[in-house]
Design a protein around this motif. Structure first.
Motif, PDB file in Angstrom:
ATOM      1  N   SER A 126     -10.008   1.191 -33.967  1.00 19.02           N
ATOM      2  CA  SER A 126     -10.695   2.338 -33.359  1.00 19.02           C
ATOM      3  C   SER A 126      -9.732   3.255 -32.616  1.00 19.02           C
ATOM      4  CB  SER A 126     -11.782   1.858 -32.400  1.00 19.02           C
ATOM      5  OG  SER A 126     -11.206   1.187 -31.281  1.00 19.02           O
ATOM      6  N   VAL A 127      -8.526   2.760 -32.283  1.00 16.75           N
ATOM      7  CA  VAL A 127      -7.577   3.567 -31.516  1.00 16.75           C
ATOM      8  C   VAL A 127      -7.173   4.831 -32.278  1.00 16.75           C
ATOM      9  CG1 VAL A 127      -5.497   2.399 -32.401  1.00 16.75           C
ATOM     10  CG2 VAL A 127      -5.463   3.441 -30.123  1.00 16.75           C
ATOM     11  N   TRP A 128      -7.155   4.772 -33.600  1.00 15.82           N
ATOM     12  CA  TRP A 128      -6.669   5.915 -34.379  1.00 15.82           C
ATOM     13  C   TRP A 128      -7.637   7.086 -34.374  1.00 15.82           C
ATOM     14  CZ3 TRP A 128      -1.960   4.688 -34.500  1.00 15.82           C
ATOM     15  CH2 TRP A 128      -1.534   3.391 -34.785  1.00 15.82           C
ATOM     16  N   THR A 129      -8.906   6.837 -34.073  1.00 19.12           N
ATOM     17  CA  THR A 129      -9.910   7.910 -34.110  1.00 19.12           C
ATOM     18  C   THR A 129     -10.550   8.160 -32.751  1.00 19.12           C
ATOM     19  OG1 THR A 129     -11.609   6.293 -34.783  1.00 19.12           O
ATOM     20  CG2 THR A 129     -10.435   7.474 -36.543  1.00 19.12           C
ATOM     21  N   ALA A 130     -10.024   7.557 -31.688  1.00 20.62           N
ATOM     22  CA  ALA A 130     -10.621   7.697 -30.354  1.00 20.62           C
ATOM     23  C   ALA A 130      -9.956   8.839 -29.600  1.00 20.62           C
ATOM     24  CB  ALA A 130     -10.491   6.391 -29.580  1.00 20.62           C
ATOM     25  N   PRO A 131     -10.677   9.922 -29.288  1.00 20.18           N
ATOM     26  CA  PRO A 131     -10.072  11.029 -28.535  1.00 20.18           C
ATOM     27  C   PRO A 131      -9.539  10.598 -27.174  1.00 20.18           C
ATOM     28  CG  PRO A 131     -12.182  11.692 -29.491  1.00 20.18           C
ATOM     29  CD  PRO A 131     -12.079  10.213 -29.666  1.00 20.18           C
ATOM     30  N   GLY A 132     -10.236   9.672 -26.516  1.00 18.75           N
ATOM     31  CA  GLY A 132      -9.788   9.222 -25.205  1.00 18.75           C
ATOM     32  C   GLY A 132      -8.431   8.548 -25.262  1.00 18.75           C
ATOM     33  N   ALA A 133      -8.191   7.764 -26.313  1.00 17.63           N
ATOM     34  CA  ALA A 133      -6.902   7.093 -26.451  1.00 17.63           C
ATOM     35  C   ALA A 133      -5.774   8.106 -26.585  1.00 17.63           C
ATOM     36  CB  ALA A 133      -6.930   6.160 -27.667  1.00 17.63           C
TER      37      ALA A 133
END
Length: 450
Positions: free
Chosen positions: A289-296
């Motif tokens: 999910s890190v690749w598509t999370a704006p917050g990350a």
């Protein structure tokens, strides 16, 4: 040559390429050739009255002798210097102390003067040497940014129950892989580290450890750290950590003496730990999910941008040392660009913090109070851009080391939904929706009577 007016000068003396620790000669002039004086001026980066520190080439001391002392302890200072210089040069396999300096000291010393006390550098233990290979302060910062991202990731709420071992594996694995990257970096640069005040006490420079031992240490810590992240967290987090080892110890270290692009590559290294923390919180999805999370990406961008005002201001204060060591840094190759980049990325920090609120990572109160803290950083960057000098650089550096931890703490305090239960109990939050009335029971069909 060195003293202007009646100012006092403090000189840490460098002999045979190695530092003579705690050596000070106060208020002296030297009868030396213009070439040696030019070396001193170049390495000092300008002279001014008052307390200052200069790295004096050995040649300047061998070609000239002290002939004027304006302090009662001036003679003793010269004698201490001669003794320590002899000790360092003998340890390095070079001749003893300069005969000219020795003769001047002995001739000028009053009768019955006490013998100089020789102060040697305290030997470094193996345990502290290996700890120094890990760059503990830098490693601590990397671990803290990783933990902050882990705490801010929405998935960490679900991971909070029964996932303490995962968090421990993340902490240990991040620290060990960071230590590996730092050890390789030190192992590759001892001859250049020896030329800079901030790095000349590193264990390889001091010969406490060798480069081969640093590489062995990196092999063990890197392998164990990557294994902890792979088996204890998830493959995505482990892959990011291994990529960061290669990026820092390989590409970044190689570029430092080639191009100013090294600073931008180094900023990417600092931006990866927040991605690791976010990926670690995604237990169910193995970190994808890190690749598509704006917050990350907002957190990664925040760490990326922060490094420019932080490092550019630090490097400006020791720009002449970077130049002498051959490191390509904008602080000395292009000071105007150095200041502009610091300001540019200081400004970028503001919308990145707003992005955390927009992405639902924090509440909107964070957008307000983080802007206040970021305004301090921007103000320091503006002052540094308008007038680049040591004073404005130090103020910007101080602002940067306060701004980042304060912003990360504020983000965790204002994590989205963290205070909802407290506000509801206080009657300030949205009331829970009222229960809908139960639907009337369906009429029971009665059997027809005959």
């Amino acid at each position: 040559m060195i003293v202007r007016g009646s100012g006092l000068v403090v000189l840490p003396v460098r002999t045979a390429g190695r530092n003579v620790s705690n050596t000070r000669i106060t208020a002296w002039t030297a009868a030396t050739a213009g070439r040696a004086a030019g070396q001193v001026r170049t390495m000092a980066g300008g002279l001014r009255p008052g307390r200052m520190e200069l790295f004096v080439p050995t040649g300047a001391l061998r070609e000239g002798i002290a002939r004027s002392f304006w302090q009662p302890n001036g003679l003793a200072g010269l004698r201490r210097f001669a003794a320590e210089a002899a000790a360092v040069e003998q340890e390095a396999g070079r001749p003893g102390r300069p005969a000219a300096a020795e003769a001047a000291a002995e001739a000028a010393a009053p009768a019955g003067a006490p013998a100089p006390v020789e102060r040697r550098r305290r030997p470094q233990s193996l345990a502290s040497a290996y700890l120094a290979l890990a760059k503990p302060q830098l490693t601590a910062l990397i671990v803290l940014t990783t933990m902050s991202s882990y705490a801010l990731a929405p998935a960490s709420d679900a991971a909070a129950t029964g996932q303490l071992p995962s968090l421990l594996f993340l902490t240990a694995g991040t620290a060990l892989t960071s230590a590996a990257a730092n050890a390789i970096n030190m192992g590759r640069e001892p001859e250049f580290d020896a030329q800079m005040s901030r790095t000349r006490n590193r264990p390889i420079v001091r010969k406490t450890l060798s480069s081969a031992q640093a590489y062995a240490f990196a092999g063990v810590t890197g392998t164990v750290g990557a294994a902890l992240l792979y088996w204890g967290v998830n493959p995505t987090t482990a892959g990011l950590a291994v990529a960061n080892i290669a990026l820092y110890s390989g590409l970044y270290t190689s570029l430092k003496r080639v191009s100013i692009v090294n600073t931008w590559v180094g900023a990417i290294v600092g931006a990866i730990p927040p991605l690791m923390g976010w990926a670690a919180a995604d237990v169910a999805g193995n970190g994808w999910s890190v690749w598509t999370a704006p917050g990350a990406w907002c957190l990664a961008g925040l760490l990326y941008a922060w490094q420019f005002p932080h490092f550019n201001s630090l490097s400006y204060t020791i720009r002449n040392e970077y130049r002498a060591a051959g490191y390509q840094m904008t602080a000395w190759t292009n000071p105007a660009l150095n200041a502009r980049v610091s300001l540019r990325y200081s400004l970028l920090v503001v919308p990145l913090c707003l992005g955390l609120s927009y992405a639902g990572v924090t509440d909107w109160v964070f957008a307000a109070d983080s802007t206040v803290v970021n305004a301090w950083l921007v103000a320091g960057a503006v002052a540094f851009w308008r007038k680049s000098d040591t004073a404005t650089a130090r103020k910007l550096f101080f602002a940067s080391i306060i701004q980042l931890p304060v912003v990360l703490v504020l983000a965790m305090v204002h994590k989205k939904g963290l205070w909802d239960g407290v506000l509801e109990m206080a009657g300030l939050g949205p009331a829970a929706p009222a229960a809908e009335p139960a639907a009337p029971a369906a009429p029971v069909a009665q059997a027809a009577t005959p």
